[in-house]
Design an enzyme around this catalytic site. Structure first.
Site, PDB file in Angstrom:
ATOM      1  CD  GLU A  17      -2.820  -1.624   2.594  1.00 15.18           C
ATOM      2  OE1 GLU A  17      -3.539  -0.215   2.079  1.00 15.18           O
ATOM      3  OE2 GLU A  17      -2.599  -2.073   3.236  1.00 15.18           O
ATOM      4  CB  SER A 194      -5.953  -0.965   0.137  1.00 13.02           C
ATOM      5  OG  SER A 194      -5.166   0.578   0.946  1.00 13.02           O
ATOM      6  CE1 TYR A 265      -7.268   4.266  -1.842  1.00 11.04           C
ATOM      7  CE2 TYR A 265      -6.884   1.961  -1.426  1.00 11.04           C
ATOM      8  CZ  TYR A 265      -7.454   3.120  -1.106  1.00 11.04           C
ATOM      9  OH  TYR A 265      -6.940   3.320   0.177  1.00 11.04           O
ATOM     10  NE  ARG A 305     -13.042   2.446   6.048  1.00  9.64           N
ATOM     11  CZ  ARG A 305     -11.998   1.902   5.930  1.00  9.64           C
ATOM     12  NH1 ARG A 305     -10.871   2.614   5.016  1.00  9.64           N
ATOM     13  NH2 ARG A 305     -11.544   0.474   5.547  1.00  9.64           N
ATOM     14  CG  ASP A 307     -14.147  -0.958   6.449  1.00  4.58           C
ATOM     15  OD1 ASP A 307     -14.624   0.170   6.890  1.00  4.58           O
ATOM     16  OD2 ASP A 307     -13.609  -1.434   5.899  1.00  4.58           O
ATOM     17  CD  GLU A 321     -10.992  -4.743   5.977  1.00  5.46           C
ATOM     18  OE1 GLU A 321     -10.915  -6.042   4.972  1.00  5.46           O
ATOM     19  OE2 GLU A 321     -10.517  -3.913   5.343  1.00  5.46           O
ATOM     20  CG  ASN A 323      -8.709  -0.670   7.960  1.00  2.00           C
ATOM     21  OD1 ASN A 323      -7.829  -1.012   6.457  1.00  2.00           O
ATOM     22  ND2 ASN A 323     -10.334  -1.003   6.910  1.00  2.00           N
ATOM     23  N   GLY A 327      -7.039   5.306   5.096  1.00  2.00           N
ATOM     24  CA  GLY A 327      -6.823   5.932   4.068  1.00  2.00           C
ATOM     25  C   GLY A 327      -6.681   7.642   4.282  1.00  2.00           C
TER      26      GLY A 327
END
Length: 372
Positions: A17, A194, A265, A305, A307, A321, A323, A327
């Protein structure tokens, strides 16, 4: 006026990443309040070399921060006063640079999995984000799901395969992977983010090649039950109480069957985002409460974050998951959700820096068990 807080924006890193980090860091660099903070860019190239980047060499308009081969190489160290400094590798290349806090705007293995956090702990510097434990368990999708489930948060059925077992007995591993699961399934490296290395498998013949690719990125891989679900995300911010943003919903376009790396992305039209998500009041309250529950169960700090999947058939949420260093690009959902919840990007960054400094001071107030 008091001295500005010296913030190292650390970016790059030795993970798949790397390029995402360059974009995230450019956005963070552009939004940090220069009236409060002295910003110090530090890059880590794909070989692991740390370099101090002169701000004058960064174009404020660029969407990715540069990796400059000729920039001075530096090391993170403790200065004579016990505070963190950036030390030049070649004497005279630059003076040691005192620092107050590190903002590791980095994603993936060796960046947000506890490895970098351990290094920053050893260097005795303040840093934004979760500590070693929470970073490590959150990065490992298997362990994160286990802990979330123990805390009472639903998860979708899944199986775990190791590369060692897969290489030793491919047929047995494939049989284990499909046990009690139905098509489609998702194959995911346990310790990547990602959507790197993730595959949607719609025929059992495609499972082996998908696992081969996923094992390029990790030694442990999940095979997870695909469900007819909506993708819902929530941003969580630390503080005196945990704050959960309004949720967002991701709707990949027809060219992307799920929210892949390309959709995130590379394709500006990769997904339609509903912010806030199209949830009724009870659903919105439920998913925000679940996000806080996961954040607390994994003992995260500062930000994350979280999810979820919302099963279209049952109406139930299940944890996907978390994070811990999500991002931060211009199209990333964490800052967008916070902004939609009343926390603008610049204010968000300021709060994160102060949360890191507060946590550092709290740790230093503890008895160490030895005399210095």
């Amino acid at each position: 006026m008091a001295d500005k807080i010296r913030v190292v924006v650390l970016y790059g890193g030795r993970s798949g990443e790397h390029e995402v980090s360059l974009k995230s860091a450019a956005s963070v660099l552009g939004h940090l309040d220069r009236a409060r903070f002295e910003v110090i860019p530090v890059s880590i190239d794909k070989t692991g070399r740390w370099q101090w980047i002169d701000l004058a060499r960064i174009d404020p308009a660029q969407v990715s921060l540069p990796i400059l081969p000729d920039a001075p190489e530096i090391r993170l160290a403790r200065g004579a006063d016990g505070c963190g400094v950036l030390m030049p590798v070649v004497e005279g290349a630059t003076e040691p640079i005192p620092i107050d806090v590190v903002f590791p705007v980095m994603h993936g293995p060796l960046c947000e999995d506890g490895a970098m956090q351990g290094l920053l702990e050893l260097a005795d510097v303040a840093y934004v984000g979760s500590g070693v434990l929470a970073s490590a368990v959150s990065m490992d999708k298997d362990i994160a799901k286990r802990l979330a489930e123990l805390a009472g948060v639903p998860v979708a059925p899944y199986r775990v395969l190791t590369r060692k077992a897969f290489a030793a007995d491919r047929a047995s591993s494939l049989a284990k992977a499909v046990e009690d699961l139905r098509l489609p399934v998702f194959v995911k490296p346990c310790n990547m983010g990602s959507s790197v290395g993730i595959h949607k498998v719609k025929t059992w013949d495609a499972l082996g090649p998908a696992l081969d690719d996923a094992f390029r990125y990790d030694l442990k891989v999940l095979v997870e039950q695909g469900i007819d679900a909506r993708e819902i995300e929530v941003a969580v911010l630390d503080g005196e109480t945990l704050f959960a943003s309004v949720a967002s919903e991701l709707n990949p376009n027809a060219h992307h069957e799920f929210y892949s790396y390309e959709a995130k992305y590379l394709d500006p039209d990769g997904a339609r985002v509903d912010l806030p998500a199209r949830l009724d009041a009870a659903q919105m309250a439920r998913v925000r409460a679940l996000a806080v529950q996961v954040f607390a169960a994994l003992e995260c700090s500062d930000l994350a974050r979280v999810d979820f999947f919302l099963d279209r058939q049952t109406g139930e949420f299940c944890f996907n998951e978390i994070n811990t260093l999500p991002g931060f690009t211009s199209i990333s959902m964490y800052p967008k959700m916070m902004e939609a919840s009343g926390v603008p990007y610049g204010e968000l960054l300021t709060r994160l820096v102060h949360l890191a400094l507060d946590r550092y001071q709290q740790r230093h107030a503890l008895e160490r068990g030895y005399s210095s």
